[in-house]
Motif scaffolding. Structure first.
Motif, PDB file in Angstrom:
ATOM      1  N   ARG A  37       0.833  -1.210   0.000  1.00  0.00           N
ATOM      2  CA  ARG A  37       0.000   0.000   0.000  1.00  0.00           C
ATOM      3  C   ARG A  37       0.864   1.256   0.000  1.00  0.00           C
ATOM      4  O   ARG A  37       0.588   2.222  -0.700  1.00  0.00           O
ATOM      5  N   ALA A  38       1.944   1.218   0.799  1.00  0.00           N
ATOM      6  CA  ALA A  38       2.861   2.363   0.857  1.00  0.00           C
ATOM      7  C   ALA A  38       3.546   2.541  -0.495  1.00  0.00           C
ATOM      8  O   ALA A  38       3.640   3.651  -1.029  1.00  0.00           O
ATOM      9  N   PHE A  39       4.002   1.411  -1.047  1.00  0.00           N
ATOM     10  CA  PHE A  39       4.694   1.437  -2.337  1.00  0.00           C
ATOM     11  C   PHE A  39       3.800   2.032  -3.425  1.00  0.00           C
ATOM     12  O   PHE A  39       4.227   2.862  -4.219  1.00  0.00           O
ATOM     13  N   LYS A  41       1.579   4.170  -3.147  1.00  0.00           N
ATOM     14  CA  LYS A  41       1.442   5.620  -2.971  1.00  0.00           C
ATOM     15  C   LYS A  41       2.774   6.341  -3.137  1.00  0.00           C
ATOM     16  O   LYS A  41       2.835   7.567  -3.015  1.00  0.00           O
ATOM     17  N   GLY A  42       3.853   5.587  -3.311  1.00  0.00           N
ATOM     18  CA  GLY A  42       5.166   6.206  -3.463  1.00  0.00           C
ATOM     19  C   GLY A  42       5.718   6.785  -2.175  1.00  0.00           C
ATOM     20  O   GLY A  42       6.496   7.730  -2.187  1.00  0.00           O
ATOM     21  N   ILE A  43       5.301   6.228  -1.039  1.00  0.00           N
ATOM     22  CA  ILE A  43       5.866   6.681   0.243  1.00  0.00           C
ATOM     23  C   ILE A  43       6.671   5.539   0.874  1.00  0.00           C
ATOM     24  O   ILE A  43       6.490   4.370   0.524  1.00  0.00           O
ATOM     25  N   GLY A  44       7.553   5.880   1.801  1.00  0.00           N
ATOM     26  CA  GLY A  44       8.400   4.879   2.432  1.00  0.00           C
ATOM     27  C   GLY A  44       7.723   4.244   3.628  1.00  0.00           C
ATOM     28  O   GLY A  44       6.771   4.786   4.199  1.00  0.00           O
ATOM     29  N   ILE A  45       8.199   3.054   3.993  1.00  0.00           N
ATOM     30  CA  ILE A  45       7.731   2.437   5.242  1.00  0.00           C
ATOM     31  C   ILE A  45       8.906   1.682   5.849  1.00  0.00           C
ATOM     32  O   ILE A  45       9.671   1.028   5.131  1.00  0.00           O
ATOM     33  N   ALA A  46       9.094   1.840   7.159  1.00  0.00           N
ATOM     34  CA  ALA A  46      10.264   1.235   7.792  1.00  0.00           C
ATOM     35  C   ALA A  46       9.928   0.742   9.193  1.00  0.00           C
ATOM     36  O   ALA A  46       8.951   1.185   9.809  1.00  0.00           O
ATOM     37  N   LEU A  47      10.740  -0.194   9.647  1.00  0.00           N
ATOM     38  CA  LEU A  47      10.607  -0.739  11.003  1.00  0.00           C
ATOM     39  C   LEU A  47      11.917  -0.495  11.746  1.00  0.00           C
ATOM     40  O   LEU A  47      12.997  -0.792  11.224  1.00  0.00           O
ATOM     41  N   LEU A  48      11.817   0.065  12.950  1.00  0.00           N
ATOM     42  CA  LEU A  48      12.998   0.231  13.808  1.00  0.00           C
ATOM     43  C   LEU A  48      12.718  -0.506  15.105  1.00  0.00           C
ATOM     44  O   LEU A  48      11.719  -0.251  15.757  1.00  0.00           O
ATOM     45  N   VAL A  49      13.591  -1.453  15.447  1.00  0.00           N
ATOM     46  CA  VAL A  49      13.436  -2.146  16.729  1.00  0.00           C
ATOM     47  C   VAL A  49      14.696  -1.883  17.535  1.00  0.00           C
ATOM     48  O   VAL A  49      15.789  -2.256  17.097  1.00  0.00           O
ATOM     49  N   SER A  50      14.553  -1.232  18.667  1.00  0.00           N
ATOM     50  CA  SER A  50      15.754  -0.898  19.430  1.00  0.00           C
ATOM     51  C   SER A  50      16.323  -2.175  20.058  1.00  0.00           C
ATOM     52  O   SER A  50      15.581  -3.111  20.389  1.00  0.00           O
ATOM     53  N   PRO A  51      17.648  -2.226  20.200  1.00  0.00           N
ATOM     54  CA  PRO A  51      18.311  -3.458  20.644  1.00  0.00           C
ATOM     55  C   PRO A  51      17.854  -3.939  22.025  1.00  0.00           C
ATOM     56  O   PRO A  51      17.933  -5.128  22.315  1.00  0.00           O
ATOM     57  N   VAL A  76      -0.469   5.310   6.688  1.00  0.00           N
ATOM     58  CA  VAL A  76      -0.289   5.181   5.232  1.00  0.00           C
ATOM     59  C   VAL A  76      -1.403   5.929   4.499  1.00  0.00           C
ATOM     60  O   VAL A  76      -1.173   6.623   3.517  1.00  0.00           O
ATOM     61  N   LYS A  77      -2.622   5.799   5.017  1.00  0.00           N
ATOM     62  CA  LYS A  77      -3.780   6.414   4.361  1.00  0.00           C
ATOM     63  C   LYS A  77      -3.645   7.936   4.272  1.00  0.00           C
ATOM     64  O   LYS A  77      -3.936   8.534   3.243  1.00  0.00           O
ATOM     65  N   PHE A  78      -3.175   8.558   5.355  1.00  0.00           N
ATOM     66  CA  PHE A  78      -3.177  10.025   5.387  1.00  0.00           C
ATOM     67  C   PHE A  78      -1.884  10.646   4.858  1.00  0.00           C
ATOM     68  O   PHE A  78      -1.798  11.856   4.709  1.00  0.00           O
ATOM     69  N   THR A  79      -0.857   9.828   4.599  1.00  0.00           N
ATOM     70  CA  THR A  79       0.430  10.387   4.179  1.00  0.00           C
ATOM     71  C   THR A  79       0.568  10.347   2.656  1.00  0.00           C
ATOM     72  O   THR A  79       0.410   9.287   2.053  1.00  0.00           O
ATOM     73  N   GLU A  80       0.849  11.495   2.068  1.00  0.00           N
ATOM     74  CA  GLU A  80       0.991  11.561   0.608  1.00  0.00           C
ATOM     75  C   GLU A  80       2.449  11.723   0.182  1.00  0.00           C
ATOM     76  O   GLU A  80       2.786  11.549  -0.983  1.00  0.00           O
ATOM     77  N   LYS A  81       3.310  12.111   1.129  1.00  0.00           N
ATOM     78  CA  LYS A  81       4.702  12.404   0.803  1.00  0.00           C
ATOM     79  C   LYS A  81       5.545  12.017   2.004  1.00  0.00           C
ATOM     80  O   LYS A  81       5.143  12.262   3.135  1.00  0.00           O
ATOM     81  N   GLY A  82       6.710  11.395   1.745  1.00  0.00           N
ATOM     82  CA  GLY A  82       7.561  11.028   2.872  1.00  0.00           C
ATOM     83  C   GLY A  82       7.344   9.578   3.250  1.00  0.00           C
ATOM     84  O   GLY A  82       7.489   8.689   2.408  1.00  0.00           O
ATOM     85  N   THR A 103       4.666  11.288   8.115  1.00  0.00           N
ATOM     86  CA  THR A 103       4.956  12.650   7.665  1.00  0.00           C
ATOM     87  C   THR A 103       3.729  13.245   6.965  1.00  0.00           C
ATOM     88  O   THR A 103       3.860  14.060   6.060  1.00  0.00           O
ATOM     89  N   GLY A 104       2.561  12.804   7.394  1.00  0.00           N
ATOM     90  CA  GLY A 104       1.306  13.268   6.802  1.00  0.00           C
ATOM     91  C   GLY A 104       0.888  14.645   7.313  1.00  0.00           C
ATOM     92  O   GLY A 104       1.704  15.382   7.865  1.00  0.00           O
TER      93      GLY A 104
END
Ligand code: ADP
Length: 167
Positions: A37-39, A41-51, A76-82, A103-104
């Motif tokens: 879904r993110a792809f 829309k051309g926006i990024g999606i990432a996961l950060l898990v702290s050690p 994802v729904k509300f973000t158009e850029k970033g 970044t919506g």
């Protein structure tokens, strides 16, 4: 589906069934699920898990998944850029924070409590533009509470939103 689920929760038909969750694998699956879904829309999606995050936790996998998918889905729904990030970190006193940032358009301060209410959307045109019943966050808050946790948002209009589910 939200309306049916909400009715069940309201009727008290709402059990928390804790099980072992392998947190990294679990979170990777959720982010992968949202990636197309993110792809699109051309926006990024990432996961950060702290050690410091434990490898396994005890929680209700279905309800935790539902809560995080609600937050990720909105982001994802509300973000158009970033893009969108799910970050998992250990807070003080053994709390685990699941933060979904985007970044919506952000949410004005005066709307930030109201959006957790039933059938509430930040602006009246939202259903027409984005769909939704205004129940996702109400359900998510009930899940957080039933698990002994909390959910809160910080945001500035025009500057993205960050929802933190603390368990
Ligand atoms: P909906 O199904 O309408 O998305 P939710 O309860 O999930 O219902 O969200 C309620 C409202 O909160 C949304 O309609 C939107 O106005 C606002 N909102 C939720 N998440 C975000 C976000 N990440 N960015 C901007 N606004 C949001």
């Amino acid at each position: 589906n939200d309306i049916l689920d909400f009715s069940k929760i309201e009727a008290g038909r709402f059990d928390i069934e804790p099980d072992t969750i392998k947190l990294r694998e679990f979170a990777e699956n959720l982010v992968e699920l949202m990636a197309s879904r993110a792809f699109a829309k051309g926006i990024g999606i990432a996961l950060l898990v702290s050690p410091s995050v434990p490898e396994k936790i005890m929680s209700d996998p279905l309800r935790l998944r539902q809560a995080l998918l609600n937050l990720l889905g909105n982001a994802v729904k509300f973000t158009e850029k970033g893009g969108v990030v799910l970050e998992i970190a250990v807070a003080q006193q053994g709390w685990v924070d699941f933060q979904v940032r985007d970044t919506g358009p952000g949410i004005p301060l005066r709307e930030q409590e109201r959006i957790f209410g039933e059938f509430e959307q930040a602006d009246a045109g939202s259903t027409r533009r984005h769909g939704g019943a205004g129940l996702g966050l109400a359900i998510t808050r009930r899940i957080a509470t039933a698990m002994g946790g909390t959910i809160a948002v910080t945001s500035r209009k025009g500057n993205g939103a960050a929802f933190t589910l603390r368990l």
